[in-house]
Scaffold this motif. Structure first.
Motif, mmCIF file in Angstrom:
data_model
loop_
_atom_site.group_PDB
_atom_site.id
_atom_site.type_symbol
_atom_site.label_atom_id
_atom_site.label_comp_id
_atom_site.label_asym_id
_atom_site.label_seq_id
_atom_site.Cartn_x
_atom_site.Cartn_y
_atom_site.Cartn_z
ATOM 1 N N MET A 3 26.857 -21.037 30.198
ATOM 2 C CA MET A 3 27.661 -20.202 29.311
ATOM 3 C C MET A 3 28.846 -20.994 28.751
ATOM 4 S SD MET A 3 28.219 -17.428 27.791
ATOM 5 C CE MET A 3 27.761 -15.853 28.390
ATOM 6 N N LEU A 6 27.649 -23.115 25.943
ATOM 7 C CA LEU A 6 27.360 -22.253 24.804
ATOM 8 C C LEU A 6 28.634 -21.856 24.061
ATOM 9 C CD1 LEU A 6 25.319 -20.515 23.175
ATOM 10 C CD2 LEU A 6 25.900 -18.659 24.760
ATOM 11 N N ILE A 64 22.787 -19.232 20.456
ATOM 12 C CA ILE A 64 22.953 -17.988 21.207
ATOM 13 C C ILE A 64 21.586 -17.405 21.576
ATOM 14 C CG2 ILE A 64 23.752 -15.597 21.022
ATOM 15 C CD1 ILE A 64 26.093 -16.729 19.329
ATOM 16 N N VAL A 65 20.661 -17.402 20.619
ATOM 17 C CA VAL A 65 19.309 -16.911 20.906
ATOM 18 C C VAL A 65 18.645 -17.798 21.961
ATOM 19 C CG1 VAL A 65 17.004 -16.621 19.916
ATOM 20 C CG2 VAL A 65 19.011 -15.795 18.678
ATOM 21 N N TYR A 67 20.112 -19.441 24.308
ATOM 22 C CA TYR A 67 20.714 -19.128 25.607
ATOM 23 C C TYR A 67 20.099 -17.863 26.197
ATOM 24 C CZ TYR A 67 24.129 -17.791 29.108
ATOM 25 O OH TYR A 67 24.733 -17.418 30.276
ATOM 26 N N ARG A 68 19.908 -16.869 25.335
ATOM 27 C CA ARG A 68 19.329 -15.612 25.815
ATOM 28 C C ARG A 68 17.886 -15.800 26.294
ATOM 29 N NH1 ARG A 68 22.167 -10.619 25.514
ATOM 30 N NH2 ARG A 68 20.045 -9.895 25.644
ATOM 31 N N LEU A 69 17.184 -16.767 25.681
ATOM 32 C CA LEU A 69 15.788 -17.017 26.062
ATOM 33 C C LEU A 69 15.651 -18.122 27.108
ATOM 34 C CD1 LEU A 69 14.130 -16.821 22.531
ATOM 35 C CD2 LEU A 69 14.179 -15.065 24.324
ATOM 36 N N ARG A 70 16.778 -18.557 27.646
ATOM 37 C CA ARG A 70 16.820 -19.600 28.678
ATOM 38 C C ARG A 70 16.230 -20.924 28.175
ATOM 39 N NH1 ARG A 70 19.516 -16.649 31.942
ATOM 40 N NH2 ARG A 70 18.626 -14.958 33.133
#
Length: 105
Positions: A3, A6, A64-65, A67-70
């Protein structure tokens, strides 16, 4: 990607977007004031004012996307896309500035 990476990356992309916008505005204005450019070159310079910062915003959204999808750590290489676009723009403007002035009337 953590995080912290990011947040720092998205903040860096936001700062880069602002700097790209200001750089395009001033470089395009300087080029247009010293050269008589065709309508096509003028449209390209005007479009670059929005497209270059848009690449930074799109990159931040992509991170950001990711990060959300690892996404893996190598997804941070996307930071180079706006930098490469800025380099191409600078080469374009420098070449425009070296063109001989057209003789008007």
């Amino acid at each position: 990607m953590s995080m912290t990476v990011l947040v720092v990356g998205v903040a860096a992309q936001a700062v880069l977007a602002f700097m790209q916008f200001m750089m395009v505005v001033f470089s395009a204005a300087g080029t247009l004031n010293t050269r008589d450019l065709s309508r096509g070159h003028t449209h390209i310079l005007n479009a670059c004012m929005w497209v270059l910062p848009g690449t930074s915003v799109a990159t931040a959204a992509l991170l950001i996307v990711g990060y959300r999808l690892r996404a893996p750590w190598l997804s941070n290489a996307w930071h180079l896309v706006p930098v490469g676009c800025l380099a191409l723009y600078l080469v374009y403007v420098v070449r425009l500035g070296k063109q001989p002035r057209s003789k008007v009337g």
